[in-house]
Structure formats: structure tokens, C-alpha cells
Write a protein that holds these residues in place. Sequence first.
Motif, short mmCIF file in Angstrom:
data_model
loop_
_atom_site.label_atom_id
_atom_site.label_comp_id
_atom_site.label_asym_id
_atom_site.label_seq_id
_atom_site.Cartn_x
_atom_site.Cartn_y
_atom_site.Cartn_z
N VAL A 156 0.72 -1.20 -0.02
CA VAL A 156 -0.09 -0.02 -0.04
C VAL A 156 0.99 1.22 -0.17
O VAL A 156 2.05 1.37 0.64
N GLU A 157 0.55 2.34 -0.82
CA GLU A 157 1.37 3.45 -0.88
C GLU A 157 0.72 4.57 -0.04
O GLU A 157 1.41 5.59 0.23
N SER A 158 -0.51 4.62 0.03
CA SER A 158 -1.21 5.75 0.86
C SER A 158 -2.25 5.14 1.50
O SER A 158 -3.18 4.16 1.03
N ILE A 159 -2.79 5.63 2.58
CA ILE A 159 -3.92 5.16 3.44
C ILE A 159 -4.84 6.61 3.69
O ILE A 159 -4.49 7.54 4.06
N LEU A 160 -6.09 6.15 3.47
CA LEU A 160 -7.02 7.04 3.77
C LEU A 160 -8.07 6.60 4.87
O LEU A 160 -8.63 5.33 4.90
N GLU A 161 -8.46 7.26 5.70
CA GLU A 161 -9.17 6.93 7.12
C GLU A 161 -10.53 7.05 6.77
O GLU A 161 -11.07 8.22 6.24
N LYS A 162 -11.51 5.98 7.04
CA LYS A 162 -12.89 6.58 6.96
C LYS A 162 -13.72 6.82 8.11
O LYS A 162 -13.31 6.61 9.17
N PRO A 163 -14.38 7.78 7.98
CA PRO A 163 -15.17 8.14 6.71
C PRO A 163 -14.12 9.26 5.94
O PRO A 163 -13.20 10.02 6.83
N LEU A 164 -14.03 9.36 4.71
CA LEU A 164 -13.20 10.02 3.86
C LEU A 164 -13.30 11.51 4.01
O LEU A 164 -14.47 11.97 4.20
N ASP A 165 -12.36 12.14 4.23
CA ASP A 165 -11.98 13.61 4.16
C ASP A 165 -12.23 13.97 2.77
O ASP A 165 -11.11 13.45 2.07
N GLU A 166 -12.87 14.81 2.35
CA GLU A 166 -13.19 15.13 0.73
C GLU A 166 -11.82 16.00 0.20
O GLU A 166 -11.13 15.50 -0.69
N SER A 167 -11.46 16.83 0.92
CA SER A 167 -10.12 17.49 0.65
C SER A 167 -8.74 16.79 0.43
O SER A 167 -8.15 16.63 -0.35
N LEU A 168 -8.80 16.09 1.55
CA LEU A 168 -7.55 15.09 1.84
C LEU A 168 -7.62 14.13 0.74
O LEU A 168 -6.39 13.57 0.09
N THR A 169 -8.76 13.42 0.57
CA THR A 169 -8.84 12.48 -0.67
C THR A 169 -8.54 12.86 -2.05
O THR A 169 -7.93 12.36 -3.10
N ARG A 170 -9.01 13.87 -2.42
CA ARG A 170 -8.91 14.94 -3.65
C ARG A 170 -7.37 14.89 -3.90
O ARG A 170 -6.70 14.76 -4.99
N GLN A 171 -6.35 15.45 -2.81
CA GLN A 171 -5.39 15.50 -2.77
C GLN A 171 -4.48 14.17 -3.06
O GLN A 171 -3.47 14.18 -3.96
N VAL A 172 -4.80 13.23 -2.30
CA VAL A 172 -4.24 11.99 -2.45
C VAL A 172 -4.33 11.30 -3.95
O VAL A 172 -3.44 10.83 -4.45
N LEU A 173 -5.62 11.78 -4.50
CA LEU A 173 -5.90 11.06 -5.58
C LEU A 173 -5.24 11.62 -6.76
O LEU A 173 -4.42 11.28 -7.72
#
Length: 404
Positions: free
Chosen positions: A113-130
Amino acid sequence: MNEKEDKGMTVTPQGPHAVLMVDDEPQACKWFARLYGGEFVVLTAGGAAEALALLAERGRDVAVLITDYSMPGRDGVALLSTVRRLYPHVARVLMSAYADKDVAMSAINLGQVESILEKPLDESLTRQVLQESLAASVERARQQHLIERRASALRETLGFLAHEVTSPLATVRGYLTAMRERHRDAPEGEEGVAHIEQQKPGDVLFMIEAAQRRAAYAQSLVSTFVQSARDASRGDASVSLLASDLVRSVEEEYPFEDGEAPWLSTDVSADFTLPGRRDLLYLVLCTLLKNALLAMRSNPPLQPGVSIALHRASPAPGLPVQACIRVSDNGPGIPPDVLRRLTVEPVTTRADSGGSGMGVLFCQRVMTSLGGVIDVRSDLGQGTAVTLYFPSAQEQSDLDKEAR
């Protein structure tokens, strides 16, 4: 949303560009596609099996895979581990609840795994990771493409090199065989002196010197390939090389047959800097010189002549002037039917003497890789001129930027 649309027509981007979201909850997939579909090409799958089936069909399109950890059948870490092995260009992102954090961190340490996103997803952080993962995947795919291109070029060069080295080495072997056959036992009292029978004065010295020239030429060809392999393996941007230096190297190192060296004349007054090093361009120039000498050897004119000259000329009317190297001879010329096919398919006028027809094709591929052009002109009975046109400094800069 599967692909971007432009004026009602579907436009499919080239290379990895899509985000594949994997979750066994249909509502989570719909929410993700609705929230991020305006910015990314989003594909969705309801589990690991469906995701792998989609990747089997569209693996080259997928740049980022983001998956839930807890899913029935195969969990997210197992899925990402398989993706890492089968689709190394895909950036791997894991969504996990706080309770799964230790498992997720272990997966990162193992490289699955290269990145982890904790649920529930934070919209801003998720967009940055994507965004970051998409950029990383595109760069990874570009690097892989460069590696494949370099490997392909090395395979082609190695095949051509093997053919080119065979001729001088066969000549060396022939001379050594002849000397072995002419070897005679030394008279009594002269055991320390080798005796080789000569058919005419100077025979043995001629064979030794000719064998030395061909061995040196074969060595220079092999050295050229080794340098190319080293540069390709490390992506060397290459040091600047003056065209005059390249011409002088060929003039000094080419193994001319006895009496043929005076046929060659050079003009390096219109000097310029070549793109790249000595390696493949040296092989190109040696190939063109060899072709010219062989053509005249079979049917020599009264005063045989080969010229290697540096020029500045236009490849065609209306095009800007470019730096070029022209190899010309006053030999028998090339038949029109052969000339038409020369840069399109392997064709040779010397099949009976070992010609493969790959020489000019190889030269063309080298020039194309440098952003240049090769032009072959010939009239029967009036010789042949092969011109290598090199890109301008600006064009070369643009090519280097594209390569990066």
C-alpha cells in the motif's frame, strides 16, 4: 463516468488516467463517483474479483486503485498486493477504519500500500491523495515506457552489431588460417624462429596488418555498443559531440582494404554539435562508408572517391536549413526499384556477398530516434549521396523535454 466527453463525442485519454474505486457497498461507490467524477475519470467495482476482471480488460487505463479494507472474500490489502504484482504502474490506496489501522500500516511497510485514507473519507484530503497518486502513476508508466524503448533499441542494435562484427572477424580468421597453412617447420638450429611461406614478398606482413585493422574495427564496434548499453541503463542524457570529431574518428579507425584509404576525402569546415554521443552515430557513419566502398569495389570508376562532408542544407524546398552530414560516392549508383524500397524494407544489391539490407534501415531508425531525417539520392552510373539531417537546437530541446 467512464470517459471524458468533448462536444458530444467520447474522448479516451491515452495511457493511465482512471481512478478505480473498489467497495462492496454500492452506495459508497455511487457517492465516490458523484463526488469525484467531475475531476477524475472514475470506475467502480463491487469487490476484488470484479476489480481484477476490470483490470484485465482495462489495466492500461487505470492509474489509481483505491479500495476498502474490509470486504468479503478477498480483503483490500490482498487485492492491492495482487495489483502491485500484475499492474506495477497503478498507484495503490487503502481506505480503512480506525480499527484496521495496524493492519494498514503493516501493509505500507511491506510495500503493498502506498497511501492510507481513514474512513469516513475527508473530501479535501482524498482529492489531494488522488491527484498525487495519479501524477505518480503517470510518471511510473512513462518511466516504464522509456525502459521498454531503451531495451528494444538495444536489442535491435545488438542484432545489427552482430552482423557488422561478423565480417571483419571472418577476415581475421581467414588471414590466421592462411598463415597456419603456410607455416613450415623451422630448420635445425632455428627452432626459435617461426617460418611462414610467402607467395610474394610482404604477404605475411600484409595479412598481419590487415588482421590488426579489422580486429581494431570490431573492437570499436563492440565498445560502441557497450557505451550505448551503459547510457541506456542509466538514462544518460549524453555529452555533446562535435560532428568533426565523429568524422575524424571514422576516418582514423575504419579498416580500409589495401589502397582504399586514399579514396576517402572529408570536409568538416561547417562543423556543428551533434545530439548524443559517439556510439550509434559512429556506427551509422561506418555503415554508410562501408556501403559506399563496397559499391565501388564491385565496379570501380576510373578514380574512386568517397566524401564525408558537413553541410547546412534544407531537407526539402520550403523547409528551414539544417546541419547535416553527407556521405557521397561516385560508384555505380542504386537501381531505382531498390532505391524506392531502401528506407522501407530490408533490401540489398549484395545478397550474394552477405548483404542483409538492414544497414540503411538501422541508420534511419537511429536518425528518427534523434529527431532527424535520412535522405538517399542516387542515379545509375553517377553515384549515391546519403544525407543525415539533424534537428535544430530548439527542436532538440523540445525532444529532450518530451523525453523527460
